[in-house]
Structure formats: C-alpha cells, structure tokens
Scaffold this active site. Structure first.
Site, PDB file in Angstrom:
ATOM      1  N   GLU A   1     -16.854 -48.403  14.812  1.00 12.95           N
ATOM      2  CA  GLU A   1     -17.410 -49.526  15.586  1.00 12.95           C
ATOM      3  C   GLU A   1     -17.837 -49.009  16.947  1.00 12.95           C
ATOM      4  OE1 GLU A   1     -14.170 -52.272  15.965  1.00 12.95           O
ATOM      5  OE2 GLU A   1     -14.374 -53.040  13.947  1.00 12.95           O
TER       6      GLU A   1
ATOM      7  N   LYS B   1     -17.693 -48.644  20.758  1.00 15.79           N
ATOM      8  CA  LYS B   1     -16.628 -48.871  21.741  1.00 15.79           C
ATOM      9  C   LYS B   1     -17.308 -49.401  23.000  1.00 15.79           C
ATOM     10  CE  LYS B   1     -12.647 -46.704  23.981  1.00 15.79           C
ATOM     11  NZ  LYS B   1     -12.741 -47.484  25.193  1.00 15.79           N
TER      12      LYS B   1
ATOM     13  N   LYS C   1     -11.663 -46.737  12.659  1.00 17.48           N
ATOM     14  CA  LYS C   1     -10.500 -47.517  12.220  1.00 17.48           C
ATOM     15  C   LYS C   1     -10.299 -47.453  10.710  1.00 17.48           C
ATOM     16  CE  LYS C   1     -11.194 -50.856  15.952  1.00 17.48           C
ATOM     17  NZ  LYS C   1     -11.448 -52.251  16.319  1.00 17.48           N
TER      18      LYS C   1
ATOM     19  N   ARG D   1      -0.042 -47.656  20.215  1.00 13.68           N
ATOM     20  CA  ARG D   1      -1.185 -46.745  20.283  1.00 13.68           C
ATOM     21  C   ARG D   1      -1.164 -46.028  18.945  1.00 13.68           C
ATOM     22  NH1 ARG D   1      -4.460 -45.375  24.187  1.00 13.68           N
ATOM     23  NH2 ARG D   1      -3.362 -46.294  25.945  1.00 13.68           N
TER      24      ARG D   1
HETATM   25  P1  AMP Z   1      -8.991 -47.123  26.142  1.00 16.41           P
HETATM   26  O1  AMP Z   1      -8.952 -48.194  27.217  1.00 16.41           O
HETATM   27  O2  AMP Z   1      -9.827 -45.935  26.494  1.00 16.41           O
HETATM   28  O3  AMP Z   1      -7.614 -46.777  25.609  1.00 16.41           O
HETATM   29  O4  AMP Z   1      -9.765 -47.748  24.881  1.00 16.41           O
HETATM   30  C1  AMP Z   1      -9.292 -48.852  24.202  1.00 16.41           C
HETATM   31  C2  AMP Z   1     -10.038 -50.085  24.661  1.00 16.41           C
HETATM   32  O5  AMP Z   1     -11.381 -50.065  24.193  1.00 16.41           O
HETATM   33  C3  AMP Z   1      -9.494 -51.357  24.091  1.00 16.41           C
HETATM   34  O6  AMP Z   1      -8.377 -51.805  24.815  1.00 16.41           O
HETATM   35  C4  AMP Z   1     -10.668 -52.312  24.192  1.00 16.41           C
HETATM   36  O7  AMP Z   1     -10.634 -52.967  25.450  1.00 16.41           O
HETATM   37  C5  AMP Z   1     -11.884 -51.402  24.175  1.00 16.41           C
HETATM   38  N1  AMP Z   1     -12.786 -51.563  23.016  1.00 16.41           N
HETATM   39  C6  AMP Z   1     -14.123 -51.607  23.096  1.00 16.41           C
HETATM   40  N2  AMP Z   1     -14.680 -51.735  21.885  1.00 16.41           N
HETATM   41  C7  AMP Z   1     -13.664 -51.788  20.981  1.00 16.41           C
HETATM   42  C8  AMP Z   1     -13.600 -51.909  19.561  1.00 16.41           C
HETATM   43  N3  AMP Z   1     -14.696 -51.983  18.798  1.00 16.41           N
HETATM   44  N4  AMP Z   1     -12.368 -51.921  19.001  1.00 16.41           N
HETATM   45  C9  AMP Z   1     -11.236 -51.833  19.753  1.00 16.41           C
HETATM   46  N5  AMP Z   1     -11.248 -51.716  21.085  1.00 16.41           N
HETATM   47  C10 AMP Z   1     -12.448 -51.689  21.708  1.00 16.41           C
END
Ligand code: AMP
Length: 663
Positions: free
Chosen positions: A307, A309, A465, A479
């Site tokens: 997906e 990000k 995922k 995590r």
């Molecule tokens: P990080 O903050 O670098 O640990 O990345 C995880 C964060 O990415 C999550 O807490 C979400 O806020 C964000 N995110 C953005 N797009 C997605 C997605 N498709 N699936 C899950 N998280 C996402």
C-alpha cells in the site's frame, strides 16, 4: 516480550510463599477491609526505585498488588493509576504535569522553608521530590497528622488536575500543600513526583500490567487455598499476562478492565471487554526494512499486499450512536482539530454501516491541484478552536484498515477480509476520502515500480502487509513483522529516521550568537524512564530555522539537567524541558564513548547517530513516544548485519570512537 516468561519462571518458583507472604519486612501493613495506606504504596515505590532488576521490580509489585486484591480490592484501580502515574485513561487528556514554580510554592507553604532555600536545594538535588521530603524532615511536627490513604491521594490529584479557572493556581497550591502537610517519611517525594507527572522509578506500564495479571492469579489461589502444582501456576501466570496485555491494548481503560478482572479473572475479562467505539485502541505499527530483498525474505510464497505509505498523521476514526470521533496515534482526541475530517466522513458512511473503527492516515490536501501536500502543512493547524470555515489546508483521509464494524470486532479476521468489508461499507468521495492505494504483488520489479510510483504521488514509500492467515490479523500496539515499511530513504542507503527529544542546546557562535547553534538530542528509555543522549545536531539549519527553533525552545530552558537526563559525556550549554520531538535522519550509527543511547543493550557503551540531519518537528508525538533505546539498538544491529559485520557489537563505518563524525 522475554520478560513475561522470565517473570513466570521466577515467580512460579516462589508461588507458594507469595500467596500468604506479606511485603517482606514491611512496616506499612494494613488489615483486610481497611483502606490501602499511601505509605504502603510509597514503600513499594521506594523498593522499586532501589533496584534496576526487572524481576525484583515485578515481584515487589506483584506481592503488593496481591495484598491489595485480597484485602481491599476496591482500591485497586486507584493503586494502578498511581503506579502508572496517571489519573484517567490516556485518551481523556486529563494530566497532572504541574509546573516547578507552583510545586516550589506548595513545598514552601507546607514546610515553612522559603522559596530561595528550596531553589538552592533543588539545584543540589535536581529532584523536587527529594527537596520536599528533606524539607519536611527538618520541620518539627506539633501533632501527628492523619495518615494518607491511596484513595485520598488519588482523589486529590484528580481534583487538582481538573481545577481550572480564575483562582485555579491558588487552589492547586492549596491542595498540594494539604497533601504535603499530611506526609510522613518518603511519601512527600512521590507525591511531588506524581504532581510533576513523572514517577521516575523505572516502572514501565507493561510491567504493571504483567504484575496485575499475576496478582489476580495469586489472589485467586490464596482464596481457594487448594494445592496447585508450580507448572500449572506458571502456565496460568503466562496466560493471564498475555490476555490482560491484549485486552488492554484493545481497551486501554483501567476503570473498565479491572472490575471484570477482579470478578472472574482473565477469562471473564476476555469475555466482557471488547473493542468499543469511542475508546481508542493502541495502533498497530510496522517494522522498518532496508531493502526490497528483506521484504521478500519475509513474504515470499505468502499472499501479501503493498500500500502507499501516506505522509500525514495517523487517524483512528470511531463511529457509534451517530457520533463520530477521531484519535491520534497517541490516542489523543483530535475531533476538535479536524472538524473537516468529521464532516467528510459523514458523507462516506453507507447506510448499512451503523458503527465502526477505521484506521487511516490524514493527509494535507491541495484541492486545486488535487494532490498531496507535505506533512508540515497539516501540523501548522491549530489544535483547539478550529472552525471548519477558517481552514485553509484541507485534510484528505486515506483509509487502510477496518477494526470494528456493526458491533463486531474484526481484529482476528485477516487483512483480506477486513479490506473487503472496508470497501463494502464506505464510499470514496473525490478530494476527501479514499482507500489507500494498494497493489497485490508477486515480483521484485513490481515492488520497485510501485515504490517509485508512490514517491511520485508524494508518499513516503510503501507499507507491505501480510494478507492471509493467522499472520494477517490486526495486532494493536505491536510493531509487527507482518507490516513492513519500505521508505525511499532506506533504498538510498540511509537508515530509518529517528524521532528524538531536544534536551539541550549549544550557544551559537559568530553570526549566530543570538540563537542556539546546535542541539543535544535524546532517545527515550522506557525501562529507566530516562532520556538518553544520542547525538549533537548542528548542520543543515537555515538562519530562519535556527531563529524559529530559538523562539520555541528558549522558554523551555531550565537551570539544571533533569535527574532523568542521561547525558553520558555530552555537555550542552543549556537544558530544555523535555517537550519537543524532532524527526532526524542519520548517515549511520556507531558505538560511542560519549553518548548513552541504548547503553547496555549492545555493550556497555551507548550508540550515537553520525551526521544527523533535521527532517521536521513531530508535534504529533509526545517525548515519551520518541524512538526508544531498543529501537536504536535494533537499528544499530541491522546496520552491522547489512554491512556484513554480523558480530554482536561490531562497529561499522569509518572513524575511531570519539573521532571523525562525533560531535
Ligand atoms: P512510522 O511512523 O514511520 O513508523 O510509519 C508508520 C505510520 O505510517 C503509521 O503510524 C501511519 O500513520 C502511517 N501510514 C501511512 N500509510 C499507511 C498505510 N497504508 N498503512 C499503515 N500505516 C500507514
């Protein structure tokens, strides 16, 4: 994670005694049916503070909680809140965090010592709790005050936190003064630290949850007084701990969780407590990966999905009884900050959708150009008093998961199923609400192409995922390896970014004398509840940025380092209150004789970030949500492996310790 099993082995060995044992050597005992004396809790805090051994900490607490359950179960919720140093569930936003000035005033009033003297003592001790305790000891008491109870202390603290309005300062000082006047022994130390909002005894919430689960098992056996094998106890302890932690991550509210736990143990708890719209769950998080090959190592041969990000702010949207609310990654209620999000959501809910909890990213949106704007645009928005008509930067929701639908939890369903339901029950609205763009992929080249596409569309990279089976469930607060994040920066050979707390500053030189020229950053160590210095950052800031950092940080300057700042050998010119979190990228990590981050996790030395680069302010993160020491140690280990080092603690990158690259 390893903790649970270690505690289990250890405590089960002494289970027979623990059923009946008093807190060993305790002088602060109480009888069944009597209120729990605050002195008994303070004594447990003192014991916990005196050791760094996790097993001992857990055992002290388990024994104490077993006594509370068998003698005064009605006080258990308040005992637990005092242990985690909160007065309400996280998401209610009710906090103590009383400022130093007010506490000094209260200490002065309660002890008759003047504020100048308190300031001098504070400079020496660095801990207002100790100052309060020692000031009391010097004061002669005319008559013995009534002993404090947990119930009274908790009620007072809650009352203090709720006090607002014109004369609130005076009222708060009066209440704290009242508590202090009744303190004996070490009680004052912990009352003051609770008021500050930080206990700092090295008691992590996960340990409290583990001990609470174990205590319910012990208390039940103590009441049944039947003989049970230690193997059976060990199994029960492990299961209770696992169940309570899982249930709590789905419903983080002790007021709701503890009553069924007391009534029928973890079995009844599992039956009664379900995810509930209106109560935010702890979100599932992803593990970082450094290369596409790593993704394949994990997912090859399995059904997985990629997906986009999105680079915005996590938004957990809840809906029940016609009411919508939205929570941040830290379970903060953001419904006021995002009135437009609430408005948009209303249009996308299909008629067959009565209640739900949806996981999404809220992103800044340029409605003329129809594209995503940088994250910073969103963080400029006010947090309170936001009126939909005044909003310039629009918010767009990209939904990626559905956790609850029409009265039913979906956490145990796999992602394929959850995604299907998500798409069935909501309607995308142009420029306002969409499903996260996804592609189900099989070959490496496809991942690379989709990653490039995501970057072109102003995203950070991809989330990969698991789609099917037991590994594709939603795991609150974890995590998980079942979600991997793949960011463009990783592929450029740069590691994951770190979210770090600004704890110190260095005066600028030359043209920059009126601002800070560099900053000392720290990661958070939840075990010791301390901030560990990790790097000094001073390059890559424009004059404008330095000025704006100065404006923000100068009011946060404090005269001394906090007792819970572990500086290693770093020596900043000034210290700050731990309030500001910055996202920072680093060229690499190395073992350091100077910095204390993650010390003891790899070897005695800490880890430092080399050539750090400022990315942005993370005002959606609290300091305690900064990258933790385990994360830093993992990043270091990964780098060692990636560089072919393999060996534990092997140093990567040029530069001797303390040499090139160290600040
Ligand atoms: P990080 O903050 O670098 O640990 O990345 C995880 C964060 O990415 C999550 O807490 C979400 O806020 C964000 N995110 C953005 N797009 C997605 C997605 N498709 N699936 C899950 N998280 C996402």
């Amino acid at each position: 994670m390893h903790m649970g099993s270690r505690i289990t082995a250890e405590t089960s060995a002494c289970s027979a005694e623990i059923f009946t044992k008093k807190v060993a050597g305790s002088s602060k005992d109480w009888k069944a049916g009597e209120p729990v004396p605050y002195a008994a809790l303070a004594e447990v805090f003192e014991r916990i503070d005196s050791t760094t051994k996790r097993l001992e900490i857990a055992e002290y607490l388990t024994t104490f909680l077993t006594n509370v359950i068998t003698r005064t179960p009605g006080d258990l919720v308040k005992v637990i809140y005092l242990c985690i140093n909160r007065i309400a569930p996280d998401y209610e936003g009710l906090e103590l965090g009383i400022g130093e000035g007010m506490l000094k005033k209260a200490i002065a009033q309660a002890t008759g010592v003047n504020v100048n003297h308190i300031n001098a003592e504070y400079k020496k001790a660095g801990d207002l709790g100790l100052v309060a305790m020692n000031s009391r000891a010097t004061q002669a008491t005319l008559f013995k005050p009534k002993a404090l109870t947990v119930n009274h202390v908790f009620n007072k603290l809650r009352e203090i936190a709720k006090t607002t309005g014109a004369s609130s300062q005076t009222k708060k000082v009066g209440s704290i003064n009242g508590l202090l006047a009744a303190c004996q022994g070490q009680e004052a130390k912990f009352i003051i630290r609770s008021c500050e909002g930080k206990l700092r005894i090295g008691l992590a919430e996960q340990t409290v949850l583990g001990s609470l689960a174990h205590a319910t098992v012990y208390a039940r056996h103590a009441q049944e007084s039947k003989k049970v094998s230690s193997d059976r106890i060990a199994k029960e302890l492990e299961e209770a701990s696992k169940t309570l932690k899982t249930v709590f991550s789905e419903c983080p509210n002790y007021d709701l969780v503890i009553p069924p736990l007391l009534e029928g143990g973890t079995e009844l708890l599992r039956e009664k407590i379900r995810i509930t719209p209106g109560i935010p769950l702890k979100p599932m998080l992803a593990k970082p990966t450094k290369a596409i090959s790593e993704v394949l190592d994990r997912f090859e041969g399995k059904k997985f999905t990629c997906e986009y990000k999105y680079d915005g702010e996590r938004a957990q949207v809840h809906f029940a009884d016609g009411k919508l609310s939205v929570f941040s990654r830290n379970s903060e209620d953001m419904s006021v900050k995002y009135p437009d999000l609430i408005e948009h959501m209303q249009k996308c809910i299909k008629p067959n959708t009565q209640s739900f909890v949806l996981d999404a990213e809220a992103v800044a949106w340029d409605k003329d150009e129809h594209k995503i704007l940088p994250f910073q645009e969103l963080s400029k928005r006010k947090r309170k008093d936001v009126k939909a008509e005044d909003i310039k930067v629009k918010v767009h929701i990209f939904a990626f998961d559905l956790l609850y639908l029409n009265g039913e939890s979906l956490l145990k369903k796999d992602l394929e199923h959850r995604r299907e339901l998500l798409r069935e029950h909501f309607t995308p609205v142009e420029g306002q609400f969409a499903f996260a763009k996804s592609r189900d992929i099989y070959a490496v080249e496809e991942i690379q192409a989709f990653l490039d596409e995501s970057i072109q569309d102003s995203c950070e990279g991809l989330m990969v995922k698991m789609m099917e089976g037991d590994d594709a469930t939603y795991e609150p607060s974890r995590r998980s390896l079942n979600w991997l994040k793949l960011k463009k920066d990783y592929l450029a050979g740069v590691g994951d970014s770190f979210d770090l707390v600004v704890i110190g500053g260095y005066h600028g030189r030359g043209k920059r004398t009126s601002v800070y020229g560099a900053f000392l950053l720290a990661c958070y160590d939840p075990e010791s509840e301390s901030y560990q210095a990790i790097t000094k950052i001073g390059t890559g800031f424009s004059e404008e940025m330095l000025e704006s950092h100065y404006k923000f940080l100068h009011p946060l300057e404090i005269p001394n380092k906090k007792p819970y700042y572990d500086l290693g050998d770093a020596k900043p010119d000034v210290f700050f209150e731990p309030k500001v979190v910055w996202e920072v990228l680093a060229a690499d990590l190395s073992l350091s004789p100077v910095y204390s981050a993650a010390k003891g996790l790899i070897e005695t030395r800490g880890v430092s970030l080399r050539f750090p680069r400022f990315i942005r302010i993370r005002d959606d993160k609290d300091p305690d949500d900064a990258s933790n020491s385990e994360f830093v140690a993992e990043a270091y280990q990964r780098q060692v492996v990636a560089s072919g080092g393999g060996g534990k603690g092997k140093k990567k990158g040029g530069g001797e310790d303390g040499g090139d690259g160290f600040w």
